[in-house]
Design a protein around this motif. Sequence first.
Motif, mmCIF file in Angstrom:
data_model
loop_
_atom_site.group_PDB
_atom_site.id
_atom_site.type_symbol
_atom_site.label_atom_id
_atom_site.label_comp_id
_atom_site.label_asym_id
_atom_site.label_seq_id
_atom_site.Cartn_x
_atom_site.Cartn_y
_atom_site.Cartn_z
ATOM 1 N N GLY A 1 5.683 -13.531 -7.719
ATOM 2 C CA GLY A 1 5.150 -12.195 -7.491
ATOM 3 C C GLY A 1 6.208 -11.290 -6.891
ATOM 4 N N PHE A 2 5.786 -10.472 -5.917
ATOM 5 C CA PHE A 2 6.695 -9.514 -5.288
ATOM 6 C C PHE A 2 6.630 -9.577 -3.770
ATOM 7 C CE2 PHE A 2 5.932 -7.363 -9.396
ATOM 8 C CZ PHE A 2 7.240 -7.231 -9.813
ATOM 9 N N VAL A 3 7.738 -9.154 -3.160
ATOM 10 C CA VAL A 3 7.837 -8.985 -1.714
ATOM 11 C C VAL A 3 8.179 -7.529 -1.463
ATOM 12 C CG1 VAL A 3 9.188 -9.593 0.341
ATOM 13 C CG2 VAL A 3 8.539 -11.364 -1.296
ATOM 14 N N LEU A 4 7.494 -6.926 -0.477
ATOM 15 C CA LEU A 4 7.746 -5.530 -0.111
ATOM 16 C C LEU A 4 7.824 -5.421 1.401
ATOM 17 C CD1 LEU A 4 7.990 -2.541 -1.032
ATOM 18 C CD2 LEU A 4 5.492 -2.403 -0.820
ATOM 19 N N GLU A 5 8.955 -4.913 1.879
ATOM 20 C CA GLU A 5 9.117 -4.675 3.311
ATOM 21 C C GLU A 5 8.754 -3.234 3.623
ATOM 22 O OE1 GLU A 5 12.861 -6.123 4.844
ATOM 23 O OE2 GLU A 5 12.872 -7.754 3.391
ATOM 24 N N GLU A 6 8.618 -2.915 4.913
ATOM 25 C CA GLU A 6 8.235 -1.565 5.313
ATOM 26 C C GLU A 6 9.271 -0.534 4.894
ATOM 27 O OE1 GLU A 6 7.319 -1.966 9.469
ATOM 28 O OE2 GLU A 6 5.363 -2.834 9.013
ATOM 29 N N LYS A 7 10.511 -0.952 4.738
ATOM 30 C CA LYS A 7 11.582 -0.090 4.239
ATOM 31 C C LYS A 7 12.291 -0.854 3.147
ATOM 32 C CE LYS A 7 12.303 2.129 8.686
ATOM 33 N NZ LYS A 7 13.187 2.359 9.794
ATOM 34 N N SER B 1 3.270 1.026 7.435
ATOM 35 C CA SER B 1 3.839 1.811 6.341
ATOM 36 C C SER B 1 3.686 1.218 4.951
ATOM 37 C CB SER B 1 5.315 2.058 6.621
ATOM 38 O OG SER B 1 6.002 0.828 6.589
ATOM 39 N N ILE B 2 2.800 0.254 4.755
ATOM 40 C CA ILE B 2 2.563 -0.283 3.416
ATOM 41 C C ILE B 2 1.086 -0.087 3.080
ATOM 42 C CG2 ILE B 2 2.595 -2.309 1.930
ATOM 43 C CD1 ILE B 2 4.887 -3.410 3.622
ATOM 44 N N LEU B 3 0.845 0.443 1.892
ATOM 45 C CA LEU B 3 -0.508 0.723 1.438
ATOM 46 C C LEU B 3 -0.696 0.112 0.062
ATOM 47 C CD1 LEU B 3 -3.079 2.543 2.043
ATOM 48 C CD2 LEU B 3 -1.990 4.222 0.567
ATOM 49 N N CYS B 4 -1.813 -0.594 -0.142
ATOM 50 C CA CYS B 4 -2.121 -1.196 -1.436
ATOM 51 C C CYS B 4 -3.465 -0.698 -1.931
ATOM 52 C CB CYS B 4 -2.181 -2.716 -1.336
ATOM 53 S SG CYS B 4 -0.612 -3.515 -0.935
ATOM 54 N N HIS B 5 -3.532 -0.404 -3.233
ATOM 55 C CA HIS B 5 -4.763 0.025 -3.884
ATOM 56 C C HIS B 5 -5.223 -1.090 -4.821
ATOM 57 C CE1 HIS B 5 -4.384 4.403 -2.926
ATOM 58 N NE2 HIS B 5 -3.143 4.026 -2.770
ATOM 59 N N SER B 6 -6.468 -1.484 -4.693
ATOM 60 C CA SER B 6 -7.066 -2.448 -5.607
ATOM 61 C C SER B 6 -7.704 -1.662 -6.742
ATOM 62 C CB SER B 6 -8.126 -3.275 -4.872
ATOM 63 O OG SER B 6 -8.803 -4.122 -5.763
ATOM 64 N N LEU B 7 -7.157 -1.802 -7.929
ATOM 65 C CA LEU B 7 -7.647 -1.070 -9.094
ATOM 66 C C LEU B 7 -7.999 -2.048 -10.207
ATOM 67 C CD1 LEU B 7 -4.768 1.545 -9.034
ATOM 68 C CD2 LEU B 7 -7.092 1.913 -8.218
ATOM 69 N N THR B 8 -8.870 -1.663 -11.104
ATOM 70 C CA THR B 8 -9.226 -2.555 -12.207
ATOM 71 C C THR B 8 -8.024 -2.851 -13.097
ATOM 72 O OG1 THR B 8 -9.991 -0.671 -13.503
ATOM 73 C CG2 THR B 8 -11.658 -1.905 -12.257
ATOM 74 N N ILE B 9 -7.010 -1.982 -13.065
ATOM 75 C CA ILE B 9 -5.795 -2.217 -13.855
ATOM 76 C C ILE B 9 -4.788 -3.089 -13.121
ATOM 77 C CG2 ILE B 9 -6.024 -0.098 -15.190
ATOM 78 C CD1 ILE B 9 -3.798 1.079 -13.337
ATOM 79 N N GLY B 10 -5.062 -3.454 -11.861
ATOM 80 C CA GLY B 10 -4.170 -4.317 -11.100
ATOM 81 C C GLY B 10 -3.979 -3.828 -9.680
ATOM 82 N N LEU B 11 -3.086 -4.458 -8.972
ATOM 83 C CA LEU B 11 -2.779 -4.116 -7.593
ATOM 84 C C LEU B 11 -1.559 -3.202 -7.560
ATOM 85 C CD1 LEU B 11 -3.365 -4.641 -4.547
ATOM 86 C CD2 LEU B 11 -1.690 -6.502 -4.693
ATOM 87 N N GLN B 12 -1.650 -2.119 -6.796
ATOM 88 C CA GLN B 12 -0.544 -1.171 -6.639
ATOM 89 C C GLN B 12 -0.228 -1.084 -5.144
ATOM 90 O OE1 GLN B 12 0.517 0.836 -9.452
ATOM 91 N NE2 GLN B 12 -0.831 -0.418 -10.681
ATOM 92 N N CYS B 13 1.011 -1.384 -4.756
ATOM 93 C CA CYS B 13 1.408 -1.316 -3.351
ATOM 94 C C CYS B 13 2.648 -0.443 -3.220
ATOM 95 C CB CYS B 13 1.704 -2.710 -2.798
ATOM 96 S SG CYS B 13 0.261 -3.810 -2.785
ATOM 97 N N VAL B 14 2.727 0.316 -2.131
ATOM 98 C CA VAL B 14 3.844 1.231 -1.914
ATOM 99 C C VAL B 14 4.117 1.335 -0.411
ATOM 100 C CG1 VAL B 14 2.408 3.330 -1.849
ATOM 101 C CG2 VAL B 14 4.775 3.492 -2.580
#
Length: 152
Positions: free
Chosen positions: A85-91, A122-135
Amino acid sequence: MAMTACGGTKNGQTSVVTVTNIETVTSAQPPPAATEVTKTALRSSRFRMPSKNVGCIYSAGVLRCDILSGLVPEPTTSCELDWTGFVLEEKGAARAECAGDTVYDEGAPILAYGTVWWSGKSILCHSLTIGLQCVNNAGHGFSLARGGSRAY
């Protein structure tokens, strides 16, 4: 002589003003198709998607999300284990994760479609029917779905 009050007129008619408090969460780059996300935010260090294909954990400023069906497309760099999968840090930018384990936890709470998870920083994820989006606040993030994934 008629008195004028806040919202009133000299002819005795009164206007009613309604004040609504709105809480807004902003991110540098909203994910595609992120419309009408509910205010409910999951407050847990781990969560999984309703599809039961993606699971995430947040610890020490780092979010890791794994997809059980495999990362599509797989990165072109060498990985002696599995692209999980993916790893996302605050920066900083998101990066594909090569690991021999998974953070998917069947006991983790489900992040319902249309809701958000927020790290509290500082990390936000949206649960959507098309998948997970994190920024993150720097505008870096990833989308993770069975049909295709990408880091940006």
